[in-house]
Design a protein around this motif. Structure first.
Motif, PDB file in Angstrom:
ATOM      1  N   LEU A 116      -4.542 -36.287   0.198  1.00  0.00           N
ATOM      2  CA  LEU A 116      -3.432 -35.423  -0.223  1.00  0.00           C
ATOM      3  C   LEU A 116      -3.841 -33.954  -0.313  1.00  0.00           C
ATOM      4  N   ALA A 117      -5.044 -33.735  -0.833  1.00  0.00           N
ATOM      5  CA  ALA A 117      -5.504 -32.357  -1.037  1.00  0.00           C
ATOM      6  C   ALA A 117      -5.633 -31.606   0.282  1.00  0.00           C
ATOM      7  N   ALA A 118      -5.813 -32.363   1.383  1.00  0.00           N
ATOM      8  CA  ALA A 118      -5.975 -31.710   2.693  1.00  0.00           C
ATOM      9  C   ALA A 118      -4.731 -30.887   3.048  1.00  0.00           C
ATOM     10  N   GLY A 119      -3.590 -31.234   2.493  1.00  0.00           N
ATOM     11  CA  GLY A 119      -2.356 -30.491   2.793  1.00  0.00           C
ATOM     12  C   GLY A 119      -2.430 -29.063   2.292  1.00  0.00           C
ATOM     13  N   GLU A 120      -2.792 -28.904   1.011  1.00  0.00           N
ATOM     14  CA  GLU A 120      -2.859 -27.539   0.459  1.00  0.00           C
ATOM     15  C   GLU A 120      -4.106 -26.816   0.989  1.00  0.00           C
ATOM     16  N   ASN A 121      -5.200 -27.586   1.157  1.00  0.00           N
ATOM     17  CA  ASN A 121      -6.446 -26.947   1.581  1.00  0.00           C
ATOM     18  C   ASN A 121      -6.282 -26.325   2.971  1.00  0.00           C
ATOM     19  N   SER A 122      -5.665 -27.068   3.885  1.00  0.00           N
ATOM     20  CA  SER A 122      -5.457 -26.546   5.245  1.00  0.00           C
ATOM     21  C   SER A 122      -4.529 -25.336   5.198  1.00  0.00           C
ATOM     22  N   ASN A 123      -3.482 -25.446   4.381  1.00  0.00           N
ATOM     23  CA  ASN A 123      -2.513 -24.352   4.339  1.00  0.00           C
ATOM     24  C   ASN A 123      -3.146 -23.063   3.794  1.00  0.00           C
ATOM     25  N   ALA A 124      -4.016 -23.193   2.807  1.00  0.00           N
ATOM     26  CA  ALA A 124      -4.658 -22.003   2.227  1.00  0.00           C
ATOM     27  C   ALA A 124      -5.530 -21.306   3.278  1.00  0.00           C
ATOM     28  N   LYS A 125      -6.213 -22.104   4.088  1.00  0.00           N
ATOM     29  CA  LYS A 125      -7.051 -21.495   5.141  1.00  0.00           C
ATOM     30  C   LYS A 125      -6.176 -20.735   6.128  1.00  0.00           C
ATOM     31  N   LEU A 126      -5.086 -21.397   6.523  1.00  0.00           N
ATOM     32  CA  LEU A 126      -4.160 -20.784   7.496  1.00  0.00           C
ATOM     33  C   LEU A 126      -3.566 -19.481   6.941  1.00  0.00           C
ATOM     34  N   ILE A 127      -3.150 -19.533   5.698  1.00  0.00           N
ATOM     35  CA  ILE A 127      -2.470 -18.366   5.113  1.00  0.00           C
ATOM     36  C   ILE A 127      -3.448 -17.205   4.889  1.00  0.00           C
ATOM     37  N   ALA A 128      -4.674 -17.540   4.478  1.00  0.00           N
ATOM     38  CA  ALA A 128      -5.677 -16.477   4.292  1.00  0.00           C
ATOM     39  C   ALA A 128      -5.906 -15.751   5.619  1.00  0.00           C
ATOM     40  N   GLU A 129      -5.970 -16.514   6.698  1.00  0.00           N
ATOM     41  CA  GLU A 129      -6.197 -15.920   8.018  1.00  0.00           C
ATOM     42  C   GLU A 129      -4.992 -15.073   8.441  1.00  0.00           C
ATOM     43  N   TYR A 130      -3.803 -15.595   8.161  1.00  0.00           N
ATOM     44  CA  TYR A 130      -2.564 -14.863   8.492  1.00  0.00           C
ATOM     45  C   TYR A 130      -2.514 -13.532   7.734  1.00  0.00           C
TER      46      TYR A 130
END
Ligand SMILES: Nc1ncnc2c1ncn2[C@@H]1O[C@H](COP(=O)(O)OP(=O)(O)O)[C@@H](O)[C@H]1O
Ligand SMILES: N[C@@H](CC(=O)OP(=O)(O)O)C(=O)O
Length: 448
Positions: A116-130
């Motif tokens: 479950l945590a992979a959902g927020e973890n992946s999104n945080a990486k994506l958003i930081a890069e954005y």
């Protein structure tokens, strides 16, 4: 410094992320950004967290997981493609999502939480890069690095108070931090999530840890409405609420804010505001210790279903010292928590959430109480809902309960039970679940 949390609805698509970027850029003091996993793009859509649950189940059953993986990866991929985010992040997310299906199953208490945590973890990486690509000096920070250390209770983590020492260091970092919500790590480094909707809790913990001037919680509505927008058409929005009022409303079904999310902010006296990503100029709802604006006696009406009442009666119950304690001890022995306990002279009702009961547990409880306390009658009453009218100023107004009871009576609704705590922040009515919606509408018409 402000801590700002975006819920899944604010992060569901590239279009939503452009709004998020503007909101963060618009105010230099928005320095810590807590993010959920991508939510639903429309009512038919699936939240990434729910897709991860399906992926976990398939993996655990030994089924082919490639379709689950592909669907989740494509959710992030389409956001990256639309926003022109460089490929390295997506490669990292893809690898992490696929690798979940190689984690040990047996003896792994934290497998579900790790999925479950992979959902927020992946999104945080994506958003930081954005953010970085768009002129913000941003950095992704894992909850372990942030210092969110939690109890080892899968799906129900609680923060270790010792975490606050490290969390306060976050206020000294020069970058805008992007931190995944919803999970922390245990002292043994296992991933452990809060309960569903728990990114709100992460935001509150961090706001308390860094002594933020404000915790902004962005969602998809203009703040908190005085009743569920799915039940009342165009409900009034609330400008200000106290922590106590919000706690009661969140407990009883105002899903807009997780009911455990208030505590960290409340203890550290951090004001909260619920705002709309799609309408950021709207002031939203402020949640503070003491209201500054004159309020009405009832500020909100909330309801929650799926309750059962354990009804026990025994002639002269009031004379039997320890009767209540013994009943509650039996429930405790079955690890069942109770929610409310309205009593009469010779009877008591114990309101329990359905999820704690099974036919077997009900049978065991019946046997144990019968053997220990010999009641005259004992039965489980099903299909109950609680309806709460909430407002700190109710105690200054006479007749609020009378008005509520009258409104319910006029609508032909039978009050099964009634309870009001000494603080008078709320009055609770228990009704049959098939009358829940009618009860909310009748109370709304009376008080708003
Ligand atoms: N009283 C209420 N006021 C506002 N929204 C409410 C209320 N009760 C329930 N909601 C629902 O809560 C939703 C927002 O919460 P949530 O789904 O957790 O959003 P997010 O994805 O931003 O975390 C709203 O879209 C609304 O349908
Ligand atoms: N993504 C998690 C945690 C969360 O808080 O999500 P949201 O902010 O979308 O309610 C869940 O769905 O439970």
């Amino acid at each position: 410094m402000k801590v700002i949390k975006f819920g899944g609805s604010s992060l569901a698509s590239a279009q939503q992320l452009t709004k998020v970027l503007n909101i963060v850029k618009n105010d230099n003091s928005r320095r810590i950004v807590v993010v959920s996993a991508p939510g639903k793009r429309n009512t038919q859509d699936t939240k990434v967290t729910d897709a991860l649950i399906a992926y976990y189940k398939a993996y655990k059953n030994g089924d082919d997981t490639s379709k689950n993986q592909d669907w989740i990866i494509s959710r992030y991929q389409s956001i990256c493609d639309e926003l022109g985010i460089p490929g390295a992040v997506m490669a990292n997310i893809t690898k992490n999502i696929r690798e979940l299906a190689s984690l040990p199953i047996t003896g792994n208490q934290f497998l579900y939480d790790t999925f479950l945590a992979a959902g927020e973890n992946s999104n945080a990486k994506l958003i930081a890069e954005y953010f970085t690509e768009n002129g913000i000096n941003a950095r992704y920070l894992h909850p372990k690095e942030a210092g969110i250390i939690v109890t080892p209770e899968p799906g129900n983590a609680r923060l270790l108070q010792s975490s606050y020492a490290k969390l306060s260091d976050l206020s000294n970092l020069s970058e805008t931090l992007v931190i995944p919500g919803f999970f922390g790590v245990t002292e043994n480094d296992d991933i452990c999530t809060f309960s569903r909707g728990g990114s709100d809790i992460t935001g509150s913990i961090i706001a308390a840890g860094v002594h933020a001037e404000l915790y902004e919680n962005f969602t998809d509505v203009d703040g908190i409405f005085s009743a569920h927008p799915g039940i009342i058409t165009d409900p009034k929005s609330i400008t200000e609420l106290t922590y106590k009022e919000m706690r009661e409303l969140a407990y009883a079904g105002f899903s807009v804010l997780h009911d455990e999310a208030l505590l960290p902010a409340y203890r550290a006296d951090i004001p909260l505001v619920i705002k709309n990503t799609n309408n950021p100029d709207h002031p939203g709802t402020k949640i503070i210790a003491k209201r500054t604006l004159p309020g009405r006696p009832v500020v909100g009406i909330a309801a929650d279903g799926n309750f059962t009442s354990l009804n026990i009666s025994k002639y002269l119950m009031n004379r039997e010292v320890g009767f209540g304690r013994k009943v509650l001890q039996i429930l405790e022995d079955f690890n069942i928590r109770f929610e409310h306990m309205p009593t009469g002279i010779d009877d008591m009702s114990i309101i329990i959430r359905n999820r704690y009961l099974t036919p077997d547990i009900e049978r065991f409880i019946t046997e144990k109480i019968t053997e220990t306390l010999a009641p005259d009658t004992l039965y489980f009453e099903k299909d109950l809902s609680i309806i709460m009218i909430v407002g700190e100023e109710m105690n200054e107004h006479i007749g609020v309960t009378a008005r509520a009871a009258n409104a319910l009576a006029t609508a032909g609704i039978n009050i099964e039970m009634l309870s009001q705590g000494s603080s008078e922040v709320s009055v609770m009515f228990i009704v049959k679940t098939n009358q829940e919606i009618a009860a909310i509408r009748a109370l709304y018409a009376e008080f708003f």
